[in-house]
Design an enzyme around this catalytic site. Structure first.
Site, short mmCIF file in Angstrom:
data_model
loop_
_atom_site.label_atom_id
_atom_site.label_comp_id
_atom_site.label_asym_id
_atom_site.label_seq_id
_atom_site.Cartn_x
_atom_site.Cartn_y
_atom_site.Cartn_z
N ASN A 31 7.92 11.84 -3.35
CA ASN A 31 8.74 12.85 -3.80
C ASN A 31 9.94 12.84 -4.57
O ASN A 31 11.10 11.81 -4.17
CB ASN A 31 9.28 13.33 -1.88
CG ASN A 31 10.45 14.01 -1.36
OD1 ASN A 31 10.72 14.86 -2.83
ND2 ASN A 31 11.79 14.06 -0.98
N TRP A 32 9.80 13.53 -5.62
CA TRP A 32 11.13 12.67 -6.58
C TRP A 32 12.43 13.53 -6.40
O TRP A 32 13.33 13.03 -6.85
CB TRP A 32 10.59 13.44 -8.21
CG TRP A 32 9.43 12.59 -8.24
CD1 TRP A 32 8.54 10.97 -7.83
CD2 TRP A 32 8.60 12.29 -9.51
NE1 TRP A 32 7.48 10.90 -8.49
CE2 TRP A 32 7.56 11.58 -9.29
CE3 TRP A 32 8.83 13.41 -10.37
CZ2 TRP A 32 6.53 11.52 -10.76
CZ3 TRP A 32 8.42 13.31 -12.01
CH2 TRP A 32 6.45 12.63 -11.96
N LYS A 33 12.73 13.86 -5.30
CA LYS A 33 14.19 14.72 -4.84
C LYS A 33 13.96 14.77 -6.01
O LYS A 33 13.90 15.83 -7.24
CB LYS A 33 14.80 13.41 -4.22
CG LYS A 33 13.81 13.30 -2.90
CD LYS A 33 14.55 11.95 -1.89
CE LYS A 33 13.85 11.75 -0.81
NZ LYS A 33 15.07 11.13 -0.06
N GLY B 147 10.12 8.90 -1.07
CA GLY B 147 11.38 9.05 -1.84
C GLY B 147 11.32 7.69 -3.07
O GLY B 147 10.74 7.77 -3.72
N GLY B 148 12.44 7.19 -2.82
CA GLY B 148 13.09 5.84 -3.28
C GLY B 148 11.93 5.13 -4.09
O GLY B 148 11.82 5.30 -5.55
N GLU C 104 9.29 12.63 9.72
CA GLU C 104 10.54 10.85 8.82
C GLU C 104 11.15 11.09 9.66
O GLU C 104 12.50 12.34 9.61
CB GLU C 104 10.58 12.22 7.18
CG GLU C 104 9.53 12.67 6.25
CD GLU C 104 10.24 12.36 4.71
OE1 GLU C 104 10.08 12.02 4.01
OE2 GLU C 104 10.65 13.40 5.12
N GLY D 294 15.86 7.37 2.98
CA GLY D 294 17.08 6.70 2.14
C GLY D 294 17.83 6.06 2.76
O GLY D 294 19.15 4.85 2.39
N HIS E 212 11.45 19.84 4.57
CA HIS E 212 12.52 18.40 4.45
C HIS E 212 13.45 18.43 4.89
O HIS E 212 14.29 19.10 4.70
CB HIS E 212 12.18 18.35 2.91
CG HIS E 212 12.56 17.24 2.70
ND1 HIS E 212 13.91 15.72 2.51
CD2 HIS E 212 11.45 15.52 2.89
CE1 HIS E 212 13.50 14.84 2.36
NE2 HIS E 212 12.78 14.80 2.20
P1 PGA Z 1 12.53 7.46 1.29
O1 PGA Z 1 13.05 9.44 1.49
O2 PGA Z 1 11.26 6.98 1.04
O3 PGA Z 1 13.45 7.90 0.16
O4 PGA Z 1 13.58 7.14 2.10
C1 PGA Z 1 11.60 9.79 1.52
C2 PGA Z 1 12.11 11.48 1.45
O5 PGA Z 1 12.80 11.77 1.81
O6 PGA Z 1 10.38 11.63 1.81
#
Ligand code: PGA
Length: 251
Positions: free
Chosen positions: A9-11, A234-235, A167, A173, A95
């Site tokens: 998930n590149w946000k 994410g990250g 999640e 994050g 999300h």
């Molecule tokens: P993260 O994000 O790996 O940066 O904690 C996960 C997500 O929000 O899908």
């Protein structure tokens, strides 16, 4: 056997040239990886560009959200059919950042899921408790409501196109991953709930991903849990080498 899914998930990151660089770096690193479904979810504006860059690869494309109407006077929205048209096979719905900052509720999540399935998209359906909810021992109550209301009115056949992503909000994050045991406990709860709401074969078949600070250092322990079928990342999905290391967790 449930096929693992590793989804990035590149946000709100990666403009077109950065997005293309990332998939060009990633594709060769995961080319030989069989037995894992690999998905990336860029921002809307680069979906078609990324789709072209993914041609010939084993990486699938997801969007990060969608609206529930297919078309109409809904300024600023994107419909599931438009995402399919842009080359998406999947869409992330519900999300926690959308729930937290953009007013997403279990009811809107449910409408979006139904619309996405109608457009023949597979859904990455996100759920998870906040820190306050966990500390007040409401985790299972929250998960029950999110799953029951989010999946309300769906048939067990439709569940075949749903991937759940558990999640915990406090792990997203923050660098704070749930322990393998905490994650497994939640996943078992979710799978049992799917059995209760639908049936056992549906529960056995559904993929449940863990998300929240998944990194190359903690993926193996998570994937060793019987009810964890992959990760929503994410990250660590923003760099080719770390995302490839996650995809290649079994090597
Ligand atoms: P993260 O994000 O790996 O940066 O904690 C996960 C997500 O929000 O899908």
């Amino acid at each position: 056997m449930r096929k693992p899914v590793i989804a990035g998930n590149w946000k709100l990151f990666k403009k077109s040239s950065e997005a293309v660089d990332l998939v060009m770096g990633l594709a060769p690193l995961v080319k030989a990886t069989a037995g894992v479904e690999i998905i990336v979810a860029p921002v809307f504006t680069v979906l078609t560009t990324v789709k072209q860059a993914l041609a010939g690869s084993n990486i699938m494309l997801a969007a990060q959200d969608c609206f529930w109407e297919e078309e109409g006077a809904f300024t600023g929205e994107i419909s599931p059919g438009m995402l399919a048209d842009a080359g998406c096979s999947h869409v992330i719905i519900g999300h926690s950042e959308r729930r937290q900052y953009f007013g997403e509720t279990d009811a809107t999540v449910n409408r979006k899921i139904k619309a996405a399935l109608t457009a023949e998209l597979s859904v990455l359906f996100c759920i998870g408790e906040t820190l306050a909810e966990r500390e007040s021992e409401k985790t299972f109550e929250i998960l029950r409501t999110q799953v029951t209301d989010g999946l309300a009115g769906l048939t067990k056949e439709q569940l075949g196109n749903i991937i759940v992503a558990y999640e915990p909000v406090w792990a997203i994050g923050t660098g704070k991953t749930a322990t393998d045991e905490q994650a497994q406990e939640a996943h078992t709860f979710i799978r049992r709930l799917v059995a209760e709401l639908f049936d056992h074969p549906t529960a056995d078949a559904i993929r449940i991903l863990y998300g929240g600070s998944v990194k190359p250092e903690n993926i193996k322990g998570l994937m060793a849990q019987t009810d964890i079928d992959g990760a929503l990342v994410g990250g660590a999905s923003l760099k080719a080498d770390s995302f490839a290391a996650l995809v290649n967790f079994g090597k």
